[in-house]
Design an enzyme around this catalytic site. Structure first.
Site, PDB file in Angstrom:
ATOM      1  N   HIS A   1       0.791  -1.223  -0.033  1.00  0.00           N
ATOM      2  CA  HIS A   1       0.045   0.063   0.016  1.00  0.00           C
ATOM      3  C   HIS A   1       0.685   1.080   0.062  1.00  0.00           C
ATOM      4  CE1 HIS A   1       0.570  -0.123   4.438  1.00  0.00           C
ATOM      5  NE2 HIS A   1       0.508   1.203   4.394  1.00  0.00           N
TER       6      HIS A   1
ATOM      7  N   HIS B   1       7.570  -2.826   1.856  1.00  0.00           N
ATOM      8  CA  HIS B   1       7.348  -1.131   1.671  1.00  0.00           C
ATOM      9  C   HIS B   1       8.688  -0.382   1.400  1.00  0.00           C
ATOM     10  CE1 HIS B   1       3.364  -1.880   3.362  1.00  0.00           C
ATOM     11  NE2 HIS B   1       3.547  -2.047   4.447  1.00  0.00           N
TER      12      HIS B   1
END
Length: 462
Positions: free
Chosen positions: A179, A241
């Site tokens: 995300h 990430h």
């Protein structure tokens, strides 16, 4: 303004429908897309899991959206729940096909024109069996499969998951969610690099001394003790990430901005990453971690990782990339800091301004800013220099524009089949190879006090 392009009719099947991620992120994101007219005109939401929720599913969806201060719209009215398991998905398959028929009649199209979006918000260990069930029950037909990270827990389990996925869908229908890539500020790294000649000319080892990627968090476990015990910080944050951000920062100019070209360039960065060894990293665990009911009394799971990585390409050879992230730290930040080398010749000598004043700071938070710390003439009769800062504040420069939240952008791209901001199988495989030595032979876990910066990172060692 023109109306946003509507995706084709969709049946959205959500595994983990009663979970934290669904309630905090997915339902509010779907509702926001609906309020903006970006959802399909005809769609159905089918939540699924092993057990029927205690409350009505529509009420769960509605309450989640209202808690996020969102507009419920018709999402709750289009939501229904069906139990399923990796062993038995018969009823789920029947409901999916029934919903397709209803949507085809509503939209006035053929059933084959209704797409399926299957979202796996489940632990990595559960995914292969669920994916196999999707194949047996033919739910994966005409489906885009959305997979939440971590993608396995090591190289072997990641490859097992990938084989299971490829048995039921092709790679161009797989959407591996990281995300962070859905954040506008992260996407802006590409815009800054390739839409500005000034930055493009200095983005290399000749000009850059080091690059730091920092994502510390002040939050602790927040009810995720069992998750962290099984995953840890390296798998949760670094191999996903922070590495994906590194990929955007370090990639070569792609042939174009298509998903294939950008992901090819990013995969090349990961191929050039040196495997991370024990001496390259520091692991920490915050005091009080073991007091959680879901953690072991003698747990050695890391809640903080700081490491130095190298990308052995002509552009970046010899430039250290310093990565640090952790729980219960001193501040909440999402930064990329590019440290530039001292000018040559140094006409102004030692300016006495401490740590690098000439650095580019990219704030990747939800209120992104860019600061370029330079040197300018200090006011007065002497020709002296002092630190000055040039700042770009997106909220001020684009006051009328509303950025999409990360999960809004992710879901919108899945509806439209755009894989640009999703991890590809070869990227995932290579990153597990890079971090494998560190998983196999980790550094000793050092305890750190909550609310601090943790143990000394490798780049600050004497």
């Amino acid at each position: 303004m023109s109306e946003p392009e509507r995706p084709a009719p969709h049946v959205v099947v959500l595994f983990g429908a009663n979970g934290d991620l669904a309630k905090r992120m997915i339902y509010p994101a779907l509702a926001s897309l609906g309020a903006a007219g970006r959802l399909p005109a005809s769609y159905a939401l089918i939540g699924t899991g092993r057990h029927q929720p205690d409350d009505e599913y529509a009420d769960i969806v509605r309450a989640s959206i209202e808690k996020a201060d969102g507009e419920v719209g018709e999402l709750a009215d289009r939501a229904r729940f069906q139990t399923s398991s990796a062993d038995d998905g018969t009823d789920l398959g029947e409901l999916v096909r029934q919903a397709e028929q209803e949507l085809a009649e509503e939209a006035g199209c053929d059933v084959e024109d209704v797409r399926r979006l299957v979202y796996l918000s489940v632990p990595p260990g559960s995914m292969p069996d669920i994916v196999a069930m999707l194949g047996r029950e033919r739910i994966a037909e005409r489906a885009r499969l959305v997979v939440e990270k971590p993608f396995g827990l090591d190289l072997e389990s990641s490859r097992e998951l990938d084989r299971a996925i490829k048995d039921v869908v092709d790679e161009d229908e797989v959407f591996r969610v990281d995300h962070f890539l859905g954040k506008e500020a992260v996407q802006n790294v590409l815009a800054l690099r390739f839409a500005n000649r000034l930055l493009a000319t200095v983005w290399n080892a000749e000009t850059v001394e080091s690059i730091r990627i920092e994502v510390p968090e002040t939050l602790g476990l927040e009810g995720r003790g069992s998750f962290y015990e099984s995953v840890g910080c390296l798998r949760d944050m670094v191999s996903t990430h922070l590495s994906q951000i590194l990929g955007f920062v370090a990639l070569e100019p792609p042939a174009d901005l298509s998903a294939e070209s950008v992901r090819d360039a990013k995969a090349a960065v990961f191929q050039a990453l040196r495997p991370i060894a024990q001496d390259d990293a520091v692991f920490g665990q915050f005091e009080g971690y073991r007091d959680d009911d879901d953690t072991a009394d003698d747990s050695q799971v890391e809640t903080l990782v700081a490491l130095t990585a190298y990308v052995d390409t002509d552009r970046w050879r010899g430039v250290p990339f310093h990565l640090r992230t952790g729980k219960a730290m001193a501040d909440d930040r999402r930064l990329v800091v590019v440290h530039f080398r001292e000018p040559d010749p140094a006409l102004f000598g030692d300016t006495g301004d401490g740590d690098h004043p000439h650095e580019l700071v990219l704030d990747l938070s939800d209120q992104p800013k860019i600061a370029w710390r330079l040197r300018g003439k200090k006011p007065g009769p002497e020709l002296e220099v002092a630190p000055v800062t040039l700042t770009l504040d997106y909220a001020e420069d684009f006051p009328d524009d509303q950025p999409l939240a990360a999960y809004e952008r992710i879901l919108l791209d899945v509806f439209h089949g755009d894989q640009l901001l999703f991890a590809r199988a070869d990227e995932v495989d290579r990153l597990w190879e890079v971090y494998g030595p560190l998983l196999d032979d980790p550094p000793p876990v050092q305890t750190y006090e909550q609310g601090t910066w943790g143990p000394t990172p490798p780049w600050e060692r004497e």
